[in-house]
Design an enzyme around this catalytic site. Structure first.
Site, PDB file in Angstrom:
ATOM      1  N   ASN A 253       0.855  -1.185   0.000  1.00 58.12           N
ATOM      2  CA  ASN A 253       0.000   0.000   0.000  1.00 58.12           C
ATOM      3  C   ASN A 253       0.896   1.241   0.000  1.00 58.12           C
ATOM      4  OD1 ASN A 253      -1.606   2.249   0.869  1.00 58.12           O
ATOM      5  ND2 ASN A 253      -3.118   0.829   1.677  1.00 58.12           N
TER       6      ASN A 253
ATOM      7  N   ARG B 229       4.698  18.438   1.013  1.00 60.84           N
ATOM      8  CA  ARG B 229       5.608  19.463   0.506  1.00 60.84           C
ATOM      9  C   ARG B 229       5.155  20.060  -0.826  1.00 60.84           C
ATOM     10  NH1 ARG B 229      11.155  20.470   1.685  1.00 60.84           N
ATOM     11  NH2 ARG B 229      11.651  22.437   0.625  1.00 60.84           N
TER      12      ARG B 229
ATOM     13  N   HIS C  80      -5.585   3.485  -1.503  1.00 59.74           N
ATOM     14  CA  HIS C  80      -6.861   3.750  -0.824  1.00 59.74           C
ATOM     15  C   HIS C  80      -7.180   5.233  -0.980  1.00 59.74           C
ATOM     16  CE1 HIS C  80      -9.571   2.793   2.884  1.00 59.74           C
ATOM     17  NE2 HIS C  80     -10.056   3.829   2.213  1.00 59.74           N
TER      18      HIS C  80
ATOM     19  N   HIS D  92      -3.992  11.859   0.516  1.00 62.77           N
ATOM     20  CA  HIS D  92      -2.770  11.114   0.157  1.00 62.77           C
ATOM     21  C   HIS D  92      -2.871  10.708  -1.310  1.00 62.77           C
ATOM     22  CE1 HIS D  92      -5.545   8.042   1.580  1.00 62.77           C
ATOM     23  NE2 HIS D  92      -5.332   8.354   2.840  1.00 62.77           N
TER      24      HIS D  92
ATOM     25  N   GLU E 183      -8.834   0.159  -2.745  1.00 63.32           N
ATOM     26  CA  GLU E 183      -9.732  -0.052  -1.622  1.00 63.32           C
ATOM     27  C   GLU E 183     -10.362   1.264  -1.180  1.00 63.32           C
ATOM     28  OE1 GLU E 183      -7.122  -1.889   1.244  1.00 63.32           O
ATOM     29  OE2 GLU E 183      -6.592   0.048   2.133  1.00 63.32           O
TER      30      GLU E 183
ATOM     31  N   THR F 163      -7.786   6.385   9.514  1.00 62.98           N
ATOM     32  CA  THR F 163      -7.481   5.107   8.882  1.00 62.98           C
ATOM     33  C   THR F 163      -8.660   4.177   9.116  1.00 62.98           C
ATOM     34  OG1 THR F 163      -5.836   3.320   8.714  1.00 62.98           O
ATOM     35  CG2 THR F 163      -6.333   4.156  10.921  1.00 62.98           C
TER      36      THR F 163
ATOM     37  N   HIS G  21      -3.846  -4.579   7.910  1.00 62.15           N
ATOM     38  CA  HIS G  21      -3.903  -3.510   8.894  1.00 62.15           C
ATOM     39  C   HIS G  21      -2.995  -3.850  10.077  1.00 62.15           C
ATOM     40  CE1 HIS G  21      -5.952   0.339   9.777  1.00 62.15           C
ATOM     41  NE2 HIS G  21      -5.475   0.092  10.983  1.00 62.15           N
TER      42      HIS G  21
ATOM     43  N   HIS H 152       1.606   1.142   6.018  1.00 61.98           N
ATOM     44  CA  HIS H 152       2.218   2.020   7.027  1.00 61.98           C
ATOM     45  C   HIS H 152       3.500   1.439   7.606  1.00 61.98           C
ATOM     46  CE1 HIS H 152       2.273   5.209  10.039  1.00 61.98           C
ATOM     47  NE2 HIS H 152       2.564   4.271  10.930  1.00 61.98           N
TER      48      HIS H 152
END
Length: 238
Positions: free
Chosen positions: A7, A18, A43, A50, A70, A100, A190, A214
């Site tokens: 992911n 930035r 996602h 993001h 997703e 999340t 997750h 992550h």
């Protein structure tokens, strides 16, 4: 062997902080594949904080492994997925303002809605997966609405793993066994990481795919992206 889908949301988070195009999300996805990832997951959320919708369209043109999108199947998400036609759409019931994903679907309460959404996706040849808690009834509900797979929500496993691994995974083993008995594919994701992934993989039979973002991107800050992907794949080796 269980497939590793990376992911890349967090890569986009760094870029967006930035402005500009550093890091380049598209190049990172290609590099992940080159380093051994067997899938790319994104996602996109409605606020595009993001992954942006434009990223999803661009990724479709370059991803050569399995492309998994997703998200919550609201109108904007559905329109994007039906346009891009990824290999897999994973339906996640996250709120618009969720930091999340933090829970799976109640596949019984939302049976009619999920049945309609999945029928629309499958009509376009898109494999469907439903994000569920490790509860056998929710797995059964996923099968009833026509899903191809379930993705087990593994944060509770990760939280309890250090205290008692066997206890932490027990509900997942039952849910996985039920999924396979119903002919469903089995994904998980997750908070899986280098500490808890091997145990999960070794104790869940028939695990098709894990989606990790992550923790993997955080580890890459220390180990480098190529080495990190290899380390994660090593945890999945039987």
């Amino acid at each position: 062997m269980t497939r590793l889908s990376v992911n890349i949301n967090k890569v986009a988070t760094i870029r967006n902080a930035r402005g500009g195009n550093n890091p380049d999300v598209i190049k990172v996805a290609q590099d992940c594949e080159r380093f051994g990832a067997e899938g790319i997951t994104v996602h996109p959320r409605p606020d595009e904080r993001h992954i942006r919708y434009a990223d999803v369209r661009a990724l479709k043109q370059v991803v050569t492994t399995e492309f998994n999108i997703e998200g919550n199947p609201v109108d904007g998400f559905m329109n994007l997925v039906l346009e891009v036609k990824p290999d897999q759409a994973t339906l996640v019931p996250d709120a618009i303002d969720a930091i999340t994903s933090n829970a799976g679907w109640n596949t019984i309460a939302h049976k009619d809605y999920l049945t309609e959404v999945i029928a629309t996706l499958k009509k376009e040849g898109i494999r469907t997966s439903i994000f569920v808690d490790p509860i056998e009834e929710m797995v059964e509900g996923a099968a009833a609405v026509g899903a191809d797979r379930v993705e087990l929500y593994t944060e509770p496993y990760a939280v309890n793993f250090k205290q008692n691994p066997a206890e932490a995974i027990a509900a997942y083993q039952k849910a996985a066994k039920r999924a396979k008995a119903l002919g469903l594919g089995l994904n998980a994701g997750h908070d899986l990481d280098l500490e808890n992934l091997r145990y999960f993989s070794e104790h869940i039979e028939g695990l098709d795919e894990v989606s990790i973002g992550h923790a993997l991107i955080c580890d890459a800050l220390y180990y480098g992206l190529e080495n990190t992907i290899r380390l994660y794949r090593r945890q999945l080796e039987k």
